[in-house]
Design a protein around this motif. Structure first.
Motif: not given
Length: 541
Positions: A69-79, A95-104, A184-189
């Motif tokens: 239940g702990d969130t880990v975020a990532a601000m990454l391109p396709n690498i 839970v994996f939170n992949a961030l939109n890299t073009r957000l402010d 169980d939750a796996i990711s957050l978008n």
């Protein structure tokens, strides 16, 4: 009294395991240990190496207290690191939170706080945005830097350590934990948030696994495809393809920046067989300069979604040797949820008619349970006449758990036992759906409904047009009239009268734009045109 099939036939570790995509990576590593898994410039990994790197990441995160239940975020391109996060983070129960890299920065700060991220993994390309966001969140958060050698620009390191140093301290034999429950939750978008704050869409291990199996089945992906990452991995977790590729032991070819020359080069040099992208990517490929193009050498499969592809673009790209599979979905349904399933007899049709059929959104995926077009209030299905408009509804295993910390929005989205997409469409006699518009985009002119998608499809057919978007412009007499925003191909020129005349030749006259503005189109990071901005401009006109 229990029936005979309920007597001593219970679940146990020998006959049941919660569905999760994580074991797919272990299988790929054990069956094809030396087969290429991820390619990124000079870096080449095998499946056994990716499995070890993902386990090291999971171990290192667990050492820092990440658990269920702990969130880990990532601000990454396709690498490669982004690919590894899809496995290493859920291994811990996190839970994996992949961030939109073009957000402010303000939006990134909102997401980090709303999702309660404990760790942020970030690429130094985004250092200015991330640094500003960290100043706004009002709490401390562990930051891990990715220092990708393929990134040649500036950008300082913000964190306490680098990604490579982090995983170096992880245990390569880390076994992680399977989910207690496949729900169980796996990711957050997060949704794009064009009005107000974005909503957090929660995916389950079960849904991620089913999407990972369903996509290769839908696309008829063979074993060992070579997949080019033109689609951002942050978008619906790359439509679940990071989890799908181990199932077919495919090779991921990473692309930090999407461009026509880079796409053609990857096809020629890496043997790319498949890639996904919005119609804007198709347009990029179709309109590439001559010096950017390379011979294909094979039929290259494209899966497209995000916005309805104009038939003219489909016709052009398939004439070049690409084969397009058209799917439809939203963040809330793990990306693709319907497909324009192809019938062989359609191959004999004229190219433009074939493209028109392929531009339909189609039927539900084999792993989805329900699809209908219905009245949004009564939930009564519309006639399958290809004319009567209603809202598109979905239900089944490819629907999100719900919106994070937003009970009202979740309840509204699931009202009546179906997911309300907010998209308007028609149902054809053969059971295929076709979008007509978002509910907020439909134009009502003099009491008549005008589909912006239909008008855009005609404008795209003009030989000088690169891109087009149509929105409503307020009108004293008609209430609203169509206003077209058009981007011309490089070196071309056209007049407003020319575009309007072309539309009147190919549409009922009341559907033709009354106004044409030549401009570049504002887009989201996933290639969708930001029509709310264009509506504001049309109103200001």
């Amino acid at each position: 009294m229990p029936n005979i099939y309920e007597q001593h036939l219970d679940r146990n570790p020998a006959n049941y395991a919660p569905l999760s995509p994580i074991p797919l990576l272990e299988r790929a590593a054990s069956v094809f240990p030396d087969h290429p898994s991820v390619v990124h410039g000079a870096r080449r990994y095998t499946w056994s190496e990716t499995w070890v790197r993902a386990r090291r990441l999971g171990s290192a995160l667990a050492q820092r207290g990440i658990g269920k239940g702990d969130t880990v975020a990532a601000m990454l391109p396709n690498i490669p690191e982004m690919f590894e996060c899809h496995f290493g983070i859920p291994m811990t129960g996190g839970v994996f939170n992949a961030l939109n890299t073009r957000l402010d920065a303000a939006t990134i700060a909102f997401i980090l706080n709303h999702g309660e991220a404990k760790i942020l993994i970030t690429d130094r390309e985004y250092a200015p945005t991330v640094e500003s966001a960290l100043e706004q969140i009002g709490r401390s958060i562990t930051v891990i830097d990715v220092d990708d050698p393929e990134y040649g620009g500036d950008g300082k390191l913000l964190g306490e350590t680098t990604y490579e140093a982090l995983i170096a301290g992880g245990d390569p034999g880390y076994e992680g934990r399977e989910p207690d429950d496949e729900w169980d939750a796996i990711s957050l978008n997060y949704t794009s948030g064009t009005t107000g704050n974005p909503k957090g869409v929660v995916y389950s291990h079960r849904g991620a696994y089913i999407g990972a199996i369903g996509n290769p089945m839908t696309w008829s992906m063979p074993q060992h495809p070579v997949y080019l990452w033109t689609l951002p991995m942050f978008h619906c977790n790359g439509w679940t393809f990071p989890w799908a590729l181990p199932a077919v032991a495919g090779t991921s070819v990473c692309l930090r920046n999407v461009g026509a020359a880079a796409i053609y080069a990857a096809i020629a040099e890496e043997g790319v067989t498949h890639f996904c992208g919005a119609p804007v990517v198709l347009n990029l490929v179709v309109n590439a300069e001559e010096d950017e193009r390379r011979p294909l050498g094979r039929t290259v499969e494209i899966m497209t979604a995000a916005a309805p592809p104009p038939p003219a673009v489909l016709e052009r790209i398939e004439a070049m040797g690409f084969r397009v599979t058209h799917v439809y979905g939203l963040t809330e349904v793990y990306g693709p949820a319907t497909v324009c399933a192809w019938h062989p007899e359609w191959d004999a049709l004229e190219p433009l008619e074939r493209a028109r059929i392929k531009s339909r959104q189609g039927v539900r995926l084999p792993v989805e349970e329900g699809l209908m077009v219905a009245d949004p209030e009564t939930m009564a299905p519309v006639p399958m006449d290809g004319q009567t408009m209603g809202e598109v509804f979905l239900r089944g295993n490819l629907v999100m758990k719900g919106y994070l910390k937003n009970a009202a929005a979740t309840d509204e989205a699931f009202r009546g036992g179906w997911f309300h997409s907010g998209d308007l469409g028609v149902w054809h006699p053969d059971g295929y759906i076709e979008l007509r518009d978002r509910s907020k985009d439909i134009i009502i002119s003099g009491g008549e409904n005008i589909s912006t998608i239909e008008v855009e499809g005609v404008i795209f057919g003009h030989p000088k047009v690169l891109e087009a978007a149509v929105v409503a412009r307020p009108d004293e007499k008609w209430g609203e009239t169509p206003c077209a925003f058009v981007t011309l191909k490089p070196g071309e020129s056209a007049t407003e009268a020319e575009i309007i005349g072309y539309c009147r030749d190919n549409l009922a006259h009341f559907k033709a734009p009354r106004t044409v503005v030549f401009t570049d189109l504002p887009k989201t990071s996933t290639g969708k045109v930001q029509k709310f901005k264009l509506r504001d401009r049309a109103t200001d006109l």
